[in-house]
Design a protein around this motif. Structure first.
Motif, PDB file in Angstrom:
ATOM      1  N   ASN A  77      41.274  47.317  44.781  1.00 39.81           N
ATOM      2  CA  ASN A  77      40.160  46.400  44.983  1.00 39.81           C
ATOM      3  C   ASN A  77      38.821  47.129  44.944  1.00 39.81           C
ATOM      4  O   ASN A  77      37.819  46.581  44.465  1.00 39.81           O
ATOM      5  N   LEU A  78      38.793  48.364  45.435  1.00 42.16           N
ATOM      6  CA  LEU A  78      37.559  49.158  45.318  1.00 42.16           C
ATOM      7  C   LEU A  78      37.225  49.401  43.852  1.00 42.16           C
ATOM      8  O   LEU A  78      36.073  49.228  43.419  1.00 42.16           O
ATOM      9  N   ALA A  79      38.241  49.793  43.086  1.00 41.30           N
ATOM     10  CA  ALA A  79      38.005  50.041  41.663  1.00 41.30           C
ATOM     11  C   ALA A  79      37.616  48.754  40.939  1.00 41.30           C
ATOM     12  O   ALA A  79      36.719  48.752  40.077  1.00 41.30           O
ATOM     13  N   LEU A  80      38.268  47.648  41.294  1.00 44.70           N
ATOM     14  CA  LEU A  80      37.951  46.372  40.651  1.00 44.70           C
ATOM     15  C   LEU A  80      36.514  45.944  40.951  1.00 44.70           C
ATOM     16  O   LEU A  80      35.762  45.533  40.045  1.00 44.70           O
ATOM     17  N   MET A  81      36.107  46.069  42.182  1.00 48.25           N
ATOM     18  CA  MET A  81      34.759  45.645  42.561  1.00 48.25           C
ATOM     19  C   MET A  81      33.688  46.561  41.987  1.00 48.25           C
ATOM     20  O   MET A  81      32.626  46.104  41.539  1.00 48.25           O
ATOM     21  N   THR A 114      29.474  37.105  42.207  1.00 43.91           N
ATOM     22  CA  THR A 114      30.568  37.432  41.294  1.00 43.91           C
ATOM     23  C   THR A 114      31.420  38.574  41.844  1.00 43.91           C
ATOM     24  O   THR A 114      32.656  38.563  41.734  1.00 43.91           O
ATOM     25  N   ILE A 115      30.767  39.543  42.458  1.00 43.12           N
ATOM     26  CA  ILE A 115      31.506  40.677  43.037  1.00 43.12           C
ATOM     27  C   ILE A 115      32.391  40.200  44.187  1.00 43.12           C
ATOM     28  O   ILE A 115      33.550  40.609  44.306  1.00 43.12           O
ATOM     29  N   ILE A 140      33.595  37.130  44.726  1.00 40.49           N
ATOM     30  CA  ILE A 140      34.707  36.318  44.209  1.00 40.49           C
ATOM     31  C   ILE A 140      35.759  37.215  43.567  1.00 40.49           C
ATOM     32  O   ILE A 140      36.978  37.007  43.722  1.00 40.49           O
ATOM     33  N   THR A 141      35.299  38.229  42.858  1.00 39.68           N
ATOM     34  CA  THR A 141      36.241  39.178  42.242  1.00 39.68           C
ATOM     35  C   THR A 141      37.078  39.891  43.300  1.00 39.68           C
ATOM     36  O   THR A 141      38.295  40.049  43.152  1.00 39.68           O
ATOM     37  N   GLY A 142      36.415  40.312  44.386  1.00 42.17           N
ATOM     38  CA  GLY A 142      37.143  40.997  45.453  1.00 42.17           C
ATOM     39  C   GLY A 142      38.167  40.102  46.142  1.00 42.17           C
ATOM     40  O   GLY A 142      39.293  40.521  46.426  1.00 42.17           O
ATOM     41  N   LEU A 143      37.791  38.847  46.414  1.00 42.46           N
ATOM     42  CA  LEU A 143      38.718  37.920  47.055  1.00 42.46           C
ATOM     43  C   LEU A 143      39.901  37.595  46.135  1.00 42.46           C
ATOM     44  O   LEU A 143      41.050  37.509  46.597  1.00 42.46           O
ATOM     45  N   ALA A 144      39.614  37.408  44.862  1.00 40.71           N
ATOM     46  CA  ALA A 144      40.693  37.120  43.912  1.00 40.71           C
ATOM     47  C   ALA A 144      41.638  38.320  43.791  1.00 40.71           C
ATOM     48  O   ALA A 144      42.861  38.158  43.729  1.00 40.71           O
ATOM     49  N   GLY A 145      41.059  39.521  43.776  1.00 38.29           N
ATOM     50  CA  GLY A 145      41.889  40.721  43.700  1.00 38.29           C
ATOM     51  C   GLY A 145      42.754  40.878  44.944  1.00 38.29           C
ATOM     52  O   GLY A 145      43.915  41.299  44.859  1.00 38.29           O
TER      53      GLY A 145
END
Length: 323
Positions: free
Chosen positions: A123-127, A139-140, A142-147
């Motif tokens: 999740n760190l890498a994804l965000m 967007t960041i 939402i991306t973190g919650l989805a991940g």
């Protein structure tokens, strides 16, 4: 089970000091034995010091002194015997209480550690990768919650399927061994005896041990499973435990880099800093379970997570500029 060690009294058998080594040997073989010291009255006792007979009256060696001095010496000698036996028992009790091992087959440690580390790093890498593309804060988040949600469910499903498949394979092998024990009991007993002989047991003793263990089919199955398959049929990992452990650990790890944004942060660096601290702390915590150096384990996890975050941030920045 208790052994009562008594001093001499009329009508009782004394325990001379020469028996102490033999009783101590019994305690080495059966460590659960406890010593109960019973001190009875020594009035009327007439056992010479150092006597090695059964303690019955009339069997005293000739020429030995009698009287208070002899009785006092005998009492001191027996007191030392009781003290030695109690010391041996205390040592075995301490060994029994302290010689314990942690659960290494329960199926929770590996998925929990893997889930927490995976949640933190992924999740760190994804965000950071999304943030490198210069997107909005929303967007960041939402991306973190989805991940977090996708990773936690994926980890739980994968762990459950993996451990369940492993358990089913073990059960199939146990069924094979159970059929062999039922169809060829003599061959299986000889196989077990040969295994003990290969480990240094005398052939006659190995055959006797194998014959006694083979009397109970379930016990025989457990012994063969341990010796041939290297597993304990009564201590197989649980798929449900693995799934729940991985789900919770992944969600907790993935929440760490997301937490600053949920608390109102608008920049990336608080999330990165908290995630790196979490990586070091998680590595150090794992070291307490594995008995490794806490700083080495923490720095190793910190380095791995930091490299992954840096690479994905650079990839996100490059893609954001290109698109």
């Amino acid at each position: 089970m208790a052994l009562i060690v008594t001093r001499w009294s009329p009508g009782k058998y004394a325990l001379p000091c020469w028996r102490a080594p033999y009783i101590a040997r019994i305690f080495e073989i059966v460590p659960i034995v406890r010593i109960v010291r019973t001190v009875q009255g020594v009035a009327g006792a007439n056992v010479p010091a150092g006597k090695r007979s059964s303690g019955l009256p009339g069997n005293r060696p000739p020429g030995r002194a009698r009287g208070p001095a002899a009785r006092e010496g005998g009492a001191r000698q027996k007191g030392r015997t009781v003290a030695v036996i109690e010391s041996v028992a205390s040592l075995h009790e301490a060994h029994r209480d302290n010689h314990t091992h942690r659960d290494v087959n329960g199926g929770w440690l590996r998925p929990a550690v893997f889930g927490a580390m995976d949640g933190l790093v992924s999740n760190l890498a994804l965000m950071t990768g999304v943030a490198g593309g210069a997107v909005a804060q929303q967007t960041i988040v939402i991306t973190g919650l989805a991940g977090l949600a996708a990773g936690a469910f994926s980890m739980a499903a994968g762990e459950y399927t993996s451990v369940a498949s492993q358990r089913e394979l073990v059960q199939a092998e146990l069924d094979v061994e159970r059929r062999e024990l039922r169809r060829h009991p003599v061959d299986e007993m000889e196989e077990l005896a040969a295994l003990y002989v290969s480990r240094g047991v005398e052939p006659a003793l190995a055959r006797e041990v194998a014959a006694q263990l083979s009397r109970d089919p379930e016990q025989a199955l457990e012994i063969h499973a341990r010796e041939e398959l290297g597993i304990d049929p009564d201590d197989l990992p649980s798929p449900l435990v693995a799934a729940v452990s991985s789900f919770g650990a992944f969600a907790l790890g993935a929440l760490v880099p997301l937490l600053p944004y949920l608390l109102g942060a608008t920049a990336l660096w608080p999330a990165v800093l908290l995630a790196l601290i979490g990586l070091f702390g998680a590595g150090a915590l794992v070291a307490r379970v594995t008995a490794r150096s806490w700083w080495f384990s923490g720095l190793r996890q910190l380095a791995l997570g930091g490299v992954a975050a840096a690479l994905t941030y650079g990839l996100g920045a490059a893609l954001g500029a290109a698109l």
